[in-house]
Design a protein around this motif. Structure first.
Motif, PDB file in Angstrom:
ATOM      1  N   TYR A 184     -73.927  61.247  -9.911  1.00 15.49           N
ATOM      2  CA  TYR A 184     -74.405  61.157  -8.525  1.00 15.49           C
ATOM      3  C   TYR A 184     -75.666  62.010  -8.354  1.00 15.49           C
ATOM      4  O   TYR A 184     -76.665  61.553  -7.791  1.00 15.49           O
ATOM      5  N   PHE A 205     -77.530  69.303   2.475  1.00 15.94           N
ATOM      6  CA  PHE A 205     -76.336  69.982   1.989  1.00 15.94           C
ATOM      7  C   PHE A 205     -75.139  69.351   2.710  1.00 15.94           C
ATOM      8  O   PHE A 205     -75.303  68.582   3.658  1.00 15.94           O
ATOM      9  N   ASN A 206     -73.929  69.699   2.256  1.00 19.26           N
ATOM     10  CA  ASN A 206     -72.724  69.031   2.788  1.00 19.26           C
ATOM     11  C   ASN A 206     -72.704  69.079   4.310  1.00 19.26           C
ATOM     12  O   ASN A 206     -72.909  70.141   4.907  1.00 19.26           O
ATOM     13  N   ARG A 252     -62.995  68.810 -11.498  1.00 16.97           N
ATOM     14  CA  ARG A 252     -64.085  67.918 -11.914  1.00 16.97           C
ATOM     15  C   ARG A 252     -64.528  68.241 -13.327  1.00 16.97           C
ATOM     16  O   ARG A 252     -64.401  69.396 -13.758  1.00 16.97           O
ATOM     17  N   SER A 255     -61.227  61.220   1.563  1.00 22.92           N
ATOM     18  CA  SER A 255     -61.274  61.707   0.178  1.00 22.92           C
ATOM     19  C   SER A 255     -62.087  62.998   0.035  1.00 22.92           C
ATOM     20  O   SER A 255     -61.985  63.679  -0.985  1.00 22.92           O
ATOM     21  N   TYR A 268     -52.243  69.545  -2.029  1.00 24.99           N
ATOM     22  CA  TYR A 268     -52.686  69.887  -3.382  1.00 24.99           C
ATOM     23  C   TYR A 268     -54.196  69.724  -3.460  1.00 24.99           C
ATOM     24  O   TYR A 268     -54.724  68.658  -3.136  1.00 24.99           O
ATOM     25  N   LEU A 269     -54.855  70.797  -3.884  1.00 26.43           N
ATOM     26  CA  LEU A 269     -56.311  70.789  -3.976  1.00 26.43           C
ATOM     27  C   LEU A 269     -56.743  71.111  -5.404  1.00 26.43           C
ATOM     28  O   LEU A 269     -55.921  71.488  -6.240  1.00 26.43           O
ATOM     29  N   GLY A 270     -58.070  70.991  -5.647  1.00 23.03           N
ATOM     30  CA  GLY A 270     -58.624  71.335  -6.957  1.00 23.03           C
ATOM     31  C   GLY A 270     -59.139  72.765  -6.954  1.00 23.03           C
ATOM     32  O   GLY A 270     -58.389  73.718  -6.704  1.00 23.03           O
ATOM     33  N   ASN A 271     -60.430  72.906  -7.205  1.00 24.11           N
ATOM     34  CA  ASN A 271     -61.051  74.218  -7.361  1.00 24.11           C
ATOM     35  C   ASN A 271     -61.190  74.941  -6.010  1.00 24.11           C
ATOM     36  O   ASN A 271     -62.061  74.611  -5.204  1.00 24.11           O
ATOM     37  N   GLU A 274     -68.724  71.372 -12.282  1.00 27.73           N
ATOM     38  CA  GLU A 274     -68.780  71.822 -10.894  1.00 27.73           C
ATOM     39  C   GLU A 274     -70.193  72.347 -10.640  1.00 27.73           C
ATOM     40  O   GLU A 274     -70.837  72.862 -11.555  1.00 27.73           O
ATOM     41  N   ALA A 323     -64.612  76.818  -5.372  1.00 32.43           N
ATOM     42  CA  ALA A 323     -65.872  76.081  -5.184  1.00 32.43           C
ATOM     43  C   ALA A 323     -66.505  76.513  -3.859  1.00 32.43           C
ATOM     44  O   ALA A 323     -65.802  76.718  -2.864  1.00 32.43           O
ATOM     45  N   SER A 368     -71.416  57.529  -2.333  1.00 34.29           N
ATOM     46  CA  SER A 368     -71.659  58.919  -1.949  1.00 34.29           C
ATOM     47  C   SER A 368     -70.643  59.913  -2.514  1.00 34.29           C
ATOM     48  O   SER A 368     -70.732  61.102  -2.215  1.00 34.29           O
ATOM     49  N   VAL A 375     -69.269  62.226  -5.289  1.00 36.12           N
ATOM     50  CA  VAL A 375     -69.634  62.881  -6.552  1.00 36.12           C
ATOM     51  C   VAL A 375     -68.544  62.634  -7.587  1.00 36.12           C
ATOM     52  O   VAL A 375     -68.815  62.270  -8.735  1.00 36.12           O
ATOM     53  N   LYS A 401     -59.652  66.091   3.968  1.00 39.86           N
ATOM     54  CA  LYS A 401     -58.334  66.161   3.333  1.00 39.86           C
ATOM     55  C   LYS A 401     -57.587  67.397   3.844  1.00 39.86           C
ATOM     56  O   LYS A 401     -56.403  67.332   4.191  1.00 39.86           O
ATOM     57  N   ARG A 425     -69.397  75.812  -0.885  1.00 33.79           N
ATOM     58  CA  ARG A 425     -70.287  74.821  -0.264  1.00 33.79           C
ATOM     59  C   ARG A 425     -70.942  75.422   0.973  1.00 33.79           C
ATOM     60  O   ARG A 425     -70.451  76.384   1.558  1.00 33.79           O
ATOM     61  N   VAL A 427     -63.750  76.788  -0.748  1.00 34.68           N
ATOM     62  CA  VAL A 427     -62.722  75.829  -0.320  1.00 34.68           C
ATOM     63  C   VAL A 427     -61.517  76.595   0.223  1.00 34.68           C
ATOM     64  O   VAL A 427     -60.919  76.211   1.238  1.00 34.68           O
TER      65      VAL A 427
END
Ligand code: NAP
Ligand code: GDD
Length: 335
Positions: free
Chosen positions: A150, A178-179, A295, A188, A210-213, A298, A216, A85, A87, A193, A218, A252
């Motif tokens: 995915y 959806f999420n 990623r 994860s 520490y995060l990514g985008n 995105e 983003a 599951s 992505v 997180k 959702r 996010v």
């Protein structure tokens, strides 16, 4: 007594759905591969009742084991939640993702046909099928444009499920989910997180997350609401496909701000891109960006229109984003 088989019983939704069906008097059989057994049997510690009556073995990557499981259990309703599951993991394991998610779904559908089983089938599809979205918000008629292995695997599974409904007359539903999150979300995923980190930072055991985008977007709902509608789909007079979403877009960054607020930390944001930081009232950086979490691709403005589920199934989400954040933070504080 109605017998339900749930694949992915050891996962987040497996716990909520199993608990729901048992509360409705179902006999619940959970399908697990070896890895899932420990997790499935640990879950009864989560407050409430055990979420299954018994477990059976089934590996979605193996047609024989899937056929055996279906033949032995002979369920009245199958809720197919089992999947690779993640992505992000699908970019590094595309073949495994396709095998489990796409072929695994086909193996289940073929097993139903092989055993001439008169049962209903629910497939957990995903908003990732919309990927590079062709319209906002997304509905049941929005064209597919997946952007991850995915998403592609879930598109195959949705189309196969439709095909068995249309060609073989199977009562089959796709929930285009959806999420949806909860305290049982694996660590994860970004919501867990963040809520774990906010609590650890408030308790003084972590300095920064520490995060990514951060941009983003959702459409985040509550898993407990989403399993309710899975069951409703299966009680309707015919199988169909439904978008399941809250209709609310959140970045996010906004989710992080809400989680930190919930533990009494107010963040100021400064900088852009990889330089962006969320800083607390004492000037300490609590959120920073690391390209490690970006990623290869995105998905765009992910937000669903669940009007069909509202009208046809009478479903409404009961938990909003702020309540969801509170719930996840409360669980992290308790743990
Ligand atoms: P999850 O927590 O990751 O649970 C997935 C379950 O699938 C795990 O119990 C896992 O077992 C099992 N599984 C994985 N590979 C398997 C295999 N080869 N054979 C048998 N079982 C296998 O996922 P979730 O969040 O509950 O989601 C449920 C379903 O909804 C998934 O299909 C997911 O793709 C879909 N979905 C979820 C969301 C969401 O936001 N949560 C949104 C859209 C769609 P192990 O414990 O052995 O790994
Ligand atoms: N995981 C993660 N970790 N995501 C991050 C991070 C980070 O540190 N920082 C930013 N993000 C962003 C991701 O780039 C993504 O845009 C968003 O947070 C959500 O990521 P995840 O929580 O990993 O979930 P997902 O949307 O990729 O996938 C989930 O939802 C899908 C439905 O849209 C999974 O549950 C899938 O199974 C599901 O189909």
């Amino acid at each position: 007594m109605i017998r339900a088989l749930i694949t992915g019983i050891a996962g987040q939704d497996g716990w909520y759905l199993g608990s729901l069906l048992r509360s409705k008097g179902y006999n619940v059989v959970g399908m697990v591969r070896e890895r899932g057994v420990a997790l499935a049997s640990k879950r009864p510690d989560f407050p409430e009742q055990p979420h299954f009556d018994r477990l059976c073995y089934g590996e979605l990557a193996d047609a024989g084991s899937v056929r055996n499981a279906i033949g032995k259990v002979r369920p009245d309703e199958i809720y197919h939640l089992g999947a690779q599951s993640s992505v992000v993991a699908s970019f590094s394991a595309p073949e495994e993702t396709a095998d489990i998610n796409a072929m695994g779904t086909l193996r289940l559908l073929e097993a139903i046909r092989h055993h001439r089983l008169d049962c209903k089938f629910f497939n957990a599809s995903s908003s990732e099928i919309f990927g590079k979205v062709q319209e906002v918000p997304q509905t049941e008629t929005t064209p597919f444009c997946p952007r991850s292995p995915y998403g592609v695997s879930k598109t195959f599974a949705l189309q196969m499920t439709r095909m068995y409904r249309e060609i073989h007359g199977l009562f089959a539903c796709n929930g285009i989910l959806f999420n949806h999150e909860s305290p049982l979300r694996p660590d994860s995923f970004v919501t867990k997180k963040i809520t774990n980190a906010a609590v650890a930072i408030a308790e003084g055991t972590q300095q920064t997350v520490y995060l990514g985008n951060l941009n983003a977007v959702r459409d985040w709902g509550y898993a407990g609401d989403y399993v309710q509608v899975m069951w409703r789909m299966m009680q309707h007079d015919r199988g169909d496909d439904y978008v399941i979403a809250t209709g609310r877009m959140t970045t996010v960054r906004e989710f992080a701000a809400a989680a930190f607020n919930a533990v009494g930390i107010s963040l100021d944001w400064s900088g852009q891109g990889v330089e962006e930081q969320g800083i607390d009232a004492n000037g300490i950086v609590r959120v920073a960006v690391s390209p490690e979490f970006f990623r290869p691709a995105e998905v765009d403005a992910t937000v669903g229109d669940a009007s069909k589920a509202h009208t046809v199934l009478g479903w409404q989400p009961t938990v909003d984003l702020d309540q969801l954040v509170q719930m996840m933070v409360a669980e992290a504080l308790r743990a």
